[in-house]
Motif scaffolding. Structure first.
Motif, PDB file in Angstrom:
ATOM      1  N   SER A 152      31.064  34.516  56.873  1.00 55.21           N
ATOM      2  CA  SER A 152      31.335  33.300  56.113  1.00 55.21           C
ATOM      3  C   SER A 152      30.432  32.161  56.561  1.00 55.21           C
ATOM      4  CB  SER A 152      32.809  32.910  56.272  1.00 55.21           C
ATOM      5  OG  SER A 152      33.146  32.739  57.645  1.00 55.21           O
ATOM      6  N   THR A 155      26.962  32.712  54.938  1.00 55.20           N
ATOM      7  CA  THR A 155      26.998  32.400  53.511  1.00 55.20           C
ATOM      8  C   THR A 155      27.132  30.906  53.273  1.00 55.20           C
ATOM      9  OG1 THR A 155      28.036  34.548  53.102  1.00 55.20           O
ATOM     10  CG2 THR A 155      28.155  32.926  51.335  1.00 55.20           C
ATOM     11  N   THR A 176      25.593  31.535  41.933  1.00 50.35           N
ATOM     12  CA  THR A 176      26.155  32.573  42.798  1.00 50.35           C
ATOM     13  C   THR A 176      27.126  33.430  42.001  1.00 50.35           C
ATOM     14  OG1 THR A 176      26.023  31.061  44.675  1.00 50.35           O
ATOM     15  CG2 THR A 176      27.430  33.003  44.933  1.00 50.35           C
ATOM     16  N   GLN A 177      27.143  34.712  42.282  1.00 48.01           N
ATOM     17  CA  GLN A 177      28.115  35.633  41.685  1.00 48.01           C
ATOM     18  C   GLN A 177      28.791  36.413  42.808  1.00 48.01           C
ATOM     19  OE1 GLN A 177      26.789  39.335  40.015  1.00 48.01           O
ATOM     20  NE2 GLN A 177      28.151  39.160  38.253  1.00 48.01           N
ATOM     21  N   VAL A 178      30.098  36.333  42.883  1.00 46.19           N
ATOM     22  CA  VAL A 178      30.844  37.048  43.920  1.00 46.19           C
ATOM     23  C   VAL A 178      31.109  38.470  43.463  1.00 46.19           C
ATOM     24  CG1 VAL A 178      32.970  37.142  45.256  1.00 46.19           C
ATOM     25  CG2 VAL A 178      31.925  34.934  44.746  1.00 46.19           C
ATOM     26  N   GLU A 179      30.763  39.429  44.313  1.00 50.79           N
ATOM     27  CA  GLU A 179      31.061  40.834  44.074  1.00 50.79           C
ATOM     28  C   GLU A 179      32.431  41.126  44.666  1.00 50.79           C
ATOM     29  OE1 GLU A 179      29.544  43.436  42.683  1.00 50.79           O
ATOM     30  OE2 GLU A 179      27.704  42.480  42.002  1.00 50.79           O
ATOM     31  N   ALA A 180      33.460  41.053  43.829  1.00 51.49           N
ATOM     32  CA  ALA A 180      34.830  41.147  44.328  1.00 51.49           C
ATOM     33  C   ALA A 180      35.100  42.470  45.032  1.00 51.49           C
ATOM     34  CB  ALA A 180      35.808  40.968  43.167  1.00 51.49           C
ATOM     35  N   GLY A 183      33.369  42.068  48.491  1.00 49.94           N
ATOM     36  CA  GLY A 183      33.507  40.830  49.231  1.00 49.94           C
ATOM     37  C   GLY A 183      32.172  40.180  49.548  1.00 49.94           C
ATOM     38  N   MET A 184      31.120  40.512  48.773  1.00 51.07           N
ATOM     39  CA  MET A 184      29.792  39.947  48.995  1.00 51.07           C
ATOM     40  C   MET A 184      29.373  39.172  47.754  1.00 51.07           C
ATOM     41  SD  MET A 184      28.056  43.240  50.847  1.00 51.07           S
ATOM     42  CE  MET A 184      26.543  42.436  51.334  1.00 51.07           C
ATOM     43  N   ALA A 185      28.216  38.516  47.818  1.00 50.73           N
ATOM     44  CA  ALA A 185      27.796  37.669  46.713  1.00 50.73           C
ATOM     45  C   ALA A 185      26.313  37.852  46.423  1.00 50.73           C
ATOM     46  CB  ALA A 185      28.103  36.206  47.019  1.00 50.73           C
TER      47      ALA A 185
END
Length: 621
Positions: A152, A155, A176-180, A183-185
């Motif tokens: 965290s 990031t 930014t796009q969060v890869e649910a 847990g990465m972006a």
């Protein structure tokens, strides 16, 4: 996916199998026909593959075991080349029940799983989206290792960097796009200078995705192109979790560039990128770098052919990539090439043939690429990033390195601009008129290219092969007896050569220059003078024209505010000297004075007329 040993492949597939609920066993091996000691391919199978033979069934045994073979087809095939194991075929479907436990880990603890100790955390998440798209040469690059996710703090530091950049540069863009699922972006960003450069030189776009961030096993991508000096310029940067993020990346790039689309995009060989381009940029021409295709294909083919034929293989394949000028000639020589080396059954070459319109000159010669498709320098694109693959480098440090790389490129451009201005004072007086015209208009690298074409035109033999009321046709023969045809329209001074150089590079070829000289035309025709290659390429606001190949998608971005801010940003970036800066400020102050003197009643009348009854507009006034 690529591995360095059979054990790595086996461990990788076993971990995936453990997660899914089946076991793995090694299958048959294939060897080179000419040398049975050289391994060519290896299969890894589900243990339920195949059936027992009649002899095995009838054979008496002391203990009768349950037959677990169901004829299951699930497997992976690895092609082996110089110690590199590459997954070239995948079957995911099973014809039997998989024994998953409640926590997703197989309840079976036998066979191949006893021998492996690798973590299954990330592998099981990655294998389905990656290997389901494997298709011989269109193989996604992957890894069997497990990597940590960015913390965290890492990031947050990157996001803080974006915020600070936006304070310093109001036109800085990031998303930014969060890869649910992981847990990465994904991150994409560009500064204001990148947008200005793209508006001028965004006709050809290169998306380089080959650099990986080892620490997190993420992709570091760069969008870049060529300026009027043929120097590399940056349009944007990205950090991606994996190859499934390309749709989002391309959409983000278009948004950052006010939805202006490139004419041509050059990318690495990737099925995921190809699919994303079809969805997001269907009208943009997608090409693959010819030198990359040539070198990787030769490396793959050499072990497959007889040792006696190997010395000539590279030259023959080079002709297919670079020297064939018609699609019919390509098909004829391809069949001859396949027949000579007995490669009719090679699936990788079959896949390569299906994408021929993206890499062979016979098919790409009409795609404007600023000559990026054929030069070796495209293979050195990693220099854009410098040394980004250090294990210890954080996302924030990578962003700083990208910023430094962009600054260096812009300093090089500024230096070349200055040198071009000096050259304007030293034009050669006794040169032919067309050469003087070219030296006056083109930047130094483009002039050198033009000069080479002009000199080569002197050795051509020209023959008029057909003339009508509106067109002239010429046959041009080179010293090595190669023949090209040029069509010339005297009404508008346009030329079309069979070699396709103007369409692909943007300067006239020596065949066309020979025709102009033959017709006593000693200036470069206006149609064939691309502004993007001239010294004045960035002197005016960029506009959307067929010449530069940038199209607007109709989004409501062309409001007065957007146009004005885009113009102001451009002016700020071209004011590189004290004289230019003073001039810009002077005219801004004069504009404000004129606006202040405009009667308010005229403003209201104009606003009411523009509103066409819009209530909101009336309330604003």
């Amino acid at each position: 996916m690529v591995f360095s040993s059979e054990k790595e492949v086996h461990d990788f597939y076993s971990n995936y199998a453990k997660k899914e609920g089946f076991n793995v066993r090694r299958g048959k091996a294939e060897y080179l026909p000419s040398d049975k000691s050289v391994l060519k391919a290896k299969y890894f199978l589900c243990t339920s593959q195949g059936h027992k033979s009649k002899e095995q069934i009838k054979k008496p045994t002391r203990y009768k075991r349950q037959d677990t073979r169901t004829g299951c087809a699930a497997m992976i095939k690895c092609t082996v080349n110089d110690g590199t194991w590459m997954i070239s075929k995948v079957v995911l479907e099973h014809n039997h029940t998989l024994e998953r436990s409640a926590d997703g880990i197989s309840g079976r603890a036998e066979g191949s799983h006893v021998m492996t100790s690798l973590s299954t955390g990330k592998i099981a998440d990655e294998i389905t989206p990656i290997v389901s798209n494997v298709n011989h040469s269109d193989v996604s690059q992957g890894t069997y290792k497990s990597h940590p996710m960015p913390g965290s703090d890492d990031t947050q530091k990157l996001i803080d960097y974006f915020k600070n950049m936006q304070i310093e540069d109001p036109f800085f863009f990031h998303t930014t796009q969060v890869e649910a699922a992981q847990g990465m972006a994904n991150f994409f960003w560009r500064d204001s200078q990148s947008k200005v450069d793209y508006m001028h030189f965004g006709d050809v776009l290169v998306l380089d995705t080959r650099t990986r961030i080892n620490k997190y096993d993420m992709i570091c991508a760069a969008f870049w192109g060529l300026n009027h000096h043929r120097q590399r310029i940056i349009f944007g940067w990205a950090v991606l979790v994996n190859q499934t993020s390309f749709n989002w990346l391309l959409q983000s790039f278009l948004e950052a560039m006010s939805w202006r689309k490139p004419r041509t995009i050059i990318t690495d060989v990737s099925k995921e990128i190809a699919n994303a381009l079809t969805a997001v940029l269907p009208e943009t021409r997608h090409c693959l770098p010819a030198w990359s295709i040539w070198s990787s294909s030769c490396e793959y083919l050499l072990p497959l052919v007889d040792q006696v034929d190997r010395p000539g293989l590279g030259d023959l394949f080079s002709e297919l990539v670079f020297s064939v000028h018609s699609q019919e000639e390509f098909d004829s020589k391809w069949k001859s090439f396949i027949g000579k080396f007995k490669l009719h059954e090679d699936v990788r070459l079959a896949s390569l043939y299906r994408t021929r319109e993206k890499w062979s000159h016979a098919f790409t010669k009409n795609a404007f690429s600023a000559s990026l498709l054929s030069i070796r320098n495209l293979e050195n694109a990693r220099a854009v990033f410098g040394n980004l693959s250090l294990e210890t480098m954080t996302l924030y440090q990578i962003a700083l390195r990208c910023e430094e790389a962009a600054k260096h490129m812009r300093m090089e451009e500024l230096k070349e601009d200055t040198d071009c201005e000096k050259d304007m004072e030293n034009l050669v007086d006794r040169s032919p008129m067309m050469m003087k015209d070219a030296q006056r208009l083109y930047t130094r690298p483009i002039f050198k290219m033009f000069q080479g074409e002009f000199i080569n035109s002197l050795s051509l033999v020209i023959e008029e092969s057909g003339t009508t009321a509106t067109h002239c046709k010429f046959k041009l023969t080179e010293e090595d007896t190669k023949i090209h045809t040029v069509e010339f329209d005297p009404s508008n001074l346009t030329l079309a050569c069979s070699c396709g150089q103007f369409e692909s590079v943007g300067i006239l070829c020596f065949h066309a220059l020979k025709v102009l000289n033959y017709k006593n035309i000693f200036k470069i025709p206006t149609y064939h003078l691309l502004k993007r290659w001239t010294k004045s390429a960035k002197d005016s606001l960029p506009v959307s024209t067929s010449n530069i190949g940038i199209a607007d998608n109709g989004n409501p971005i062309n409001s007065f505010h957007d146009k004005f801010m885009q113009g102001a940003s451009h002016v700020a970036h071209v004011c590189t000297t004290k004289k230019r800066k003073n001039m810009a400020l002077k005219f801004i102050y004069l504009t404000l004075e004129h606006i202040a003197k405009t009667p308010r009643t005229e403003e209201v009348a104009d606003a009411v007329e523009d509103s066409d009854g819009n209530n909101d507009m009336g309330q604003t006034i």
